[in-house]
Design a protein around this motif. Structure first.
Motif, mmCIF file in Angstrom:
data_model
loop_
_atom_site.group_PDB
_atom_site.id
_atom_site.type_symbol
_atom_site.label_atom_id
_atom_site.label_comp_id
_atom_site.label_asym_id
_atom_site.label_seq_id
_atom_site.Cartn_x
_atom_site.Cartn_y
_atom_site.Cartn_z
ATOM 1 N N VAL A 130 72.276 43.803 34.567
ATOM 2 C CA VAL A 130 71.510 43.707 33.309
ATOM 3 C C VAL A 130 70.087 43.208 33.600
ATOM 4 O O VAL A 130 69.099 43.777 33.119
ATOM 5 C CB VAL A 130 72.241 42.746 32.320
ATOM 6 N N ALA A 131 69.985 42.167 34.422
ATOM 7 C CA ALA A 131 68.668 41.594 34.747
ATOM 8 C C ALA A 131 67.839 42.571 35.588
ATOM 9 O O ALA A 131 66.637 42.764 35.339
ATOM 10 C CB ALA A 131 68.856 40.277 35.504
ATOM 11 N N ALA A 132 68.496 43.201 36.570
ATOM 12 C CA ALA A 132 67.769 44.132 37.454
ATOM 13 C C ALA A 132 67.264 45.340 36.665
ATOM 14 O O ALA A 132 66.168 45.852 36.920
ATOM 15 C CB ALA A 132 68.679 44.577 38.594
ATOM 16 N N LEU A 133 68.049 45.786 35.686
ATOM 17 C CA LEU A 133 67.609 46.919 34.861
ATOM 18 C C LEU A 133 66.382 46.554 34.022
ATOM 19 O O LEU A 133 65.503 47.374 33.798
ATOM 20 C CB LEU A 133 68.742 47.370 33.934
ATOM 21 N N SER A 134 66.346 45.307 33.562
ATOM 22 C CA SER A 134 65.165 44.849 32.810
ATOM 23 C C SER A 134 63.919 44.919 33.687
ATOM 24 O O SER A 134 62.861 45.382 33.256
ATOM 25 C CB SER A 134 65.355 43.393 32.361
ATOM 26 N N LEU A 135 64.079 44.442 34.927
ATOM 27 C CA LEU A 135 62.955 44.454 35.872
ATOM 28 C C LEU A 135 62.553 45.900 36.184
ATOM 29 O O LEU A 135 61.367 46.250 36.178
ATOM 30 C CB LEU A 135 63.375 43.726 37.157
ATOM 31 N N THR A 136 63.543 46.745 36.429
ATOM 32 C CA THR A 136 63.282 48.149 36.759
ATOM 33 C C THR A 136 62.589 48.862 35.597
ATOM 34 O O THR A 136 61.664 49.650 35.806
ATOM 35 C CB THR A 136 64.626 48.852 37.086
ATOM 36 N N PHE A 137 63.030 48.586 34.388
ATOM 37 C CA PHE A 137 62.401 49.207 33.211
ATOM 38 C C PHE A 137 60.946 48.745 33.048
ATOM 39 O O PHE A 137 60.102 49.505 32.589
ATOM 40 C CB PHE A 137 63.205 48.900 31.947
ATOM 41 N N ALA A 138 60.698 47.492 33.416
ATOM 42 C CA ALA A 138 59.317 46.995 33.326
ATOM 43 C C ALA A 138 58.425 47.775 34.297
ATOM 44 O O ALA A 138 57.308 48.179 33.945
ATOM 45 C CB ALA A 138 59.266 45.502 33.625
ATOM 46 N N PHE A 139 58.926 48.017 35.506
ATOM 47 C CA PHE A 139 58.165 48.836 36.467
ATOM 48 C C PHE A 139 58.008 50.256 35.952
ATOM 49 O O PHE A 139 56.961 50.880 36.104
ATOM 50 C CB PHE A 139 58.852 48.857 37.836
ATOM 51 N N SER A 140 59.064 50.752 35.349
ATOM 52 C CA SER A 140 59.019 52.113 34.825
ATOM 53 C C SER A 140 57.982 52.237 33.705
ATOM 54 O O SER A 140 57.363 53.284 33.533
ATOM 55 C CB SER A 140 60.411 52.492 34.309
ATOM 56 N N SER A 141 57.803 51.156 32.950
ATOM 57 C CA SER A 141 56.783 51.167 31.886
ATOM 58 C C SER A 141 55.381 51.014 32.448
ATOM 59 O O SER A 141 54.413 51.460 31.849
ATOM 60 C CB SER A 141 57.027 50.014 30.902
ATOM 61 N N LEU A 142 55.310 50.354 33.601
ATOM 62 C CA LEU A 142 53.996 50.071 34.190
ATOM 63 C C LEU A 142 53.391 51.324 34.820
ATOM 64 O O LEU A 142 52.186 51.562 34.711
ATOM 65 C CB LEU A 142 54.159 48.972 35.253
ATOM 66 N N PHE A 143 54.227 52.124 35.459
ATOM 67 C CA PHE A 143 53.714 53.289 36.184
ATOM 68 C C PHE A 143 53.978 54.574 35.413
ATOM 69 O O PHE A 143 54.961 54.675 34.691
ATOM 70 C CB PHE A 143 54.374 53.394 37.568
ATOM 71 N N LYS A 144 53.092 55.564 35.629
ATOM 72 C CA LYS A 144 53.322 56.870 35.006
ATOM 73 C C LYS A 144 54.020 57.825 35.969
ATOM 74 O O LYS A 144 54.470 58.880 35.582
ATOM 75 C CB LYS A 144 51.998 57.484 34.546
ATOM 76 N N SER A 145 54.075 57.421 37.240
ATOM 77 C CA SER A 145 54.726 58.281 38.231
ATOM 78 C C SER A 145 56.167 57.814 38.440
ATOM 79 O O SER A 145 56.423 56.651 38.749
ATOM 80 C CB SER A 145 53.955 58.212 39.548
ATOM 81 N N SER A 146 57.099 58.749 38.276
ATOM 82 C CA SER A 146 58.522 58.409 38.427
ATOM 83 C C SER A 146 58.836 57.941 39.837
ATOM 84 O O SER A 146 59.547 56.955 40.029
ATOM 85 C CB SER A 146 59.384 59.632 38.113
ATOM 86 N N SER A 147 58.295 58.655 40.843
ATOM 87 C CA SER A 147 58.654 58.306 42.215
ATOM 88 C C SER A 147 58.139 56.919 42.586
ATOM 89 O O SER A 147 58.823 56.160 43.272
ATOM 90 C CB SER A 147 58.144 59.361 43.192
ATOM 91 N N ILE A 148 56.952 56.571 42.093
ATOM 92 C CA ILE A 148 56.410 55.239 42.410
ATOM 93 C C ILE A 148 57.266 54.158 41.758
ATOM 94 O O ILE A 148 57.602 53.152 42.393
ATOM 95 C CB ILE A 148 54.931 55.116 41.959
ATOM 96 N N SER A 149 57.661 54.363 40.506
ATOM 97 C CA SER A 149 58.445 53.319 39.828
ATOM 98 C C SER A 149 59.830 53.174 40.480
ATOM 99 O O SER A 149 60.325 52.053 40.608
ATOM 100 C CB SER A 149 58.550 53.584 38.332
#
Lengths: 283, 310
Positions: free
Chosen positions: A167-186
């Motif tokens: 649950v916590a790791a997904l929150s962190l991952t989603f934050a990165f996903s929101s930060l970047f526009k490139s899927s591969s980078i996130s």
């Protein structure tokens, strides 16, 4: 009562969350990545099962302690499976809406961005939980084969903590996903951070600087494997290496670990949502 | 209340670049309004601000009087949009993707299948209802996108170059669909001026982020297209010099030029009587007139207005 017009009934944001979750889960479930992740889990657990049956290592099956078995199997691989799952399902959940342009289909509708974010998060959690659950079931089946009728409480706790880490790791991952526009980078950022960077920081901070890495998610997630020890490790252990050198290791206590994971869930959940609310669909 | 779209002093900046500058535009009533402008003029940026895809730096974008930035959910409840070329989750079928939109928009469950079938039928995609979108061509996806805008019986429809990616038949079908959206406000951007002339009653022309004109097509054409009309005529047989002289001598014809021995360009004073005479004379030449291409009055107006701002 809901207002009904020729355009439709006004739908609550809670219902919108459910709708987004349902269709994103359907999308995950049919996508190749779900089966790639499933294959990874089956390969890891298949190798573990096969090697265990062939070599019968004494440290795992000859100790008479089922906890040692789960420590060697589940304890070693659970975090790896979990991190890969979050990266696979959460890494591009938001960035993909921009890069793949699916956001142009979903966002310009009478739906709040927060409902989209939460819905996608829940879908990723469901998909990751299935993968983690399958891995746990295979480990449990192995455990029951070598130690029939015995499921240690430590394993049950570890499974619960692993899910909280997810649950916590997904929150962190989603934050990165929101930060970047490139899927591969996130996706790459999530894997590198969760598998290497945080662990490296933990070692440097505790071993070299002698400071407890209370701010690190992987330090908090240490409780997943710590509960598999016969006696829970000491919070602080100092080993003198010379007249002036001491190696200090820290282990998060269960309340501390849970607090760290909860903080990551809340803080990065809010940061990710804040970023997504403000992110613009520019070509 | 009549459907409306309103931009009140809307400005959008990307860093130091101003994409839309102090835009004031109020469109009210059931009609089709073409949104024109050169590449980079600010058309898509404006439409994105109406749909919540981006937010205005200042000013307000309102749909039916509701500010999109303040309450997007209410503003878009009676508005469907098609911005650029959206992608649909590739693992979903058109039916599933459209059911998702129906659920989001609160279309009653007993009506969903009927509406989806009707909408997919209008874009000739019935046979693909249950195939995964991931295998579709760009044009097929755009047909599904167009169908998706029709699901919730919207009062306002915002279409950003809806013909993009479509083959000529698809373009024609989209034009027919837009023309059939009678009791709605349709705000449509396009680079195809013939398309806009065919389906829209009014046009708004934007350039460098500023609104140049918003009026009926007739008014814009008469104000800015200039007096001259121009036709390009093609013949099956070569045109001799005498025939050229006959056309040049028609009253109202201001210039005559040959592109080759079978194609000519005639400029005239735009008067109906001159056009009638021109048709009559050309038919009388017995040279096998095959094509008669008139340049659009809207195109003249567009070129005149856009050129002036360069």
């Amino acid at each position: 009562m809901a207002e009904t017009t020729s355009h439709g009934t006004r739908v609550s944001s809670l219902s919108h969350v459910g709708i987004v979750t349902k269709y994103n889960f359907l999308n995950y479930f049919r996508a190749r990545r779900f089966y790639v992740m499933l294959a990874i889990v089956i390969i890891i657990s298949g190798l573990f099962t096969g090697l265990l049956a062939y070599y019968q290592p004494g440290t795992l099956v000859g100790t008479g302690d089922p906890l040692a078995f789960y420590r060697g199997g589940w304890g070693n691989f659970a975090s790896f499976v979990l991190v890969l799952s979050t990266a696979f399902f959460g890494g591009d959940a938001i960035s993909g809406e921009f890069q793949n342009r699916t956001g142009y289909f979903l966002v310009p509708n009478p739906i709040r961005r927060s409902a989209i974010y939460v819905g996608k998060w829940l879908a990723a959690l469901a998909a990751s939980s299935i993968i983690l659950g399958i891995f746990a079931l295979i480990m449990l089946a192995n455990g029951l084969y070598y130690y029939p009728g015995s499921v240690p409480w430590g394993f049950v706790q570890s499974l619960g903590f692993a899910w909280i880490y997810l649950v916590a790791a997904l929150s962190l991952t989603f934050a990165f996903s929101s930060l970047f526009k490139s899927s591969s980078i996130s996706i790459l950022m999530s894997v590198i951070l969760l598998l290497f960077v945080f662990s490296f920081v933990d070692v440097i901070m505790s071993g070299v600087a002698g400071v407890e890495p209370w701010f690190s998610i992987t330090y908090g997630a240490g409780i997943v494997s710590n509960v598999l020890s016969t006696t829970y490790p000491f919070h602080v252990t100092s080993i003198p290496l010379g007249p002036r050198t001491t190696l200090t290791t820290f282990n998060a206590t269960i309340p501390e670990g849970l607090a760290i994971l909860a903080a990551y869930f809340v803080i990065f959940g809010l940061i990710g949502l804040w970023l997504f609310e403000r992110k613009e669909f520019t070509s | 209340m009549a459907p409306s779209l309103e931009a009140v002093r809307v400005t959008k900046r990307f860093g130091s670049f101003t994409a839309v500058s102090d835009l004031n535009l109020k469109i009210q009533g059931t009609k089709c309004v073409g949104f024109l402008g050169p590449n980079g003029a600010g058309k898509t940026t404006t439409m994105k601000m109406f749909t919540g895809l981006i937010s205005a730096t200042s000013g307000n974008a309102l749909i039916n009087g509701v500010d999109v930035a303040k309450d997007k959910k209410a503003a878009l409840s009676s508005c469907s949009t098609l911005i650029e070329t959206p992608e649909i989750y590739p693992s979903l079928t058109p039916k599933e993707a459209m059911t998702m939109l129906c659920e989001i928009r609160g279309v009653p469950s007993e009506e969903r299948n009927k509406r989806i079938d009707e909408a997919l039928g209008r874009v000739k995609m019935q046979e693909w209802t249950n195939k995964k979108v991931g295998s579709f061509s760009k044009g097929m996806k755009q047909r599904v996108n167009v169908a998706s805008t029709l699901l919730s019986d919207p009062e306002v429809i915002i279409l950003d170059e809806p013909s993009t990616g479509l083959d000529p038949r698809g373009m024609s079908e989209v034009r027919e669909i837009v023309k059939s959206l009678g009791n709605r406000l349709v705000f449509m951007s396009s680079h195809l001026l013939a398309e806009v002339t065919e389906v829209c009653q009014e046009v708004a022309l934007i350039d460098h982020g500023k609104l140049l004109v918003y009026d009926t097509i007739d008014n814009v054409t008469s104000k800015f297209a200039g007096a001259a009309g121009e036709v390009r005529i093609g013949f099956a047989r070569p045109l001799d010099i005498k025939m050229g002289a006959v056309i040049s001598n028609i009253g109202g014809v201001t210039s005559f030029s040959r592109l080759n021995d079978r194609q000519i360009v005639v400029k005239f004073d735009h008067a109906v009587v001159t056009q009638e005479k021109l048709f009559e004379v050309i038919a009388g030449l017995k040279a096998g007139a095959q094509s008669f291409e008139s340049t659009s009055g809207l195109e003249d107006a567009y070129l005149s207005l856009v050129k002036e701002t360069l």
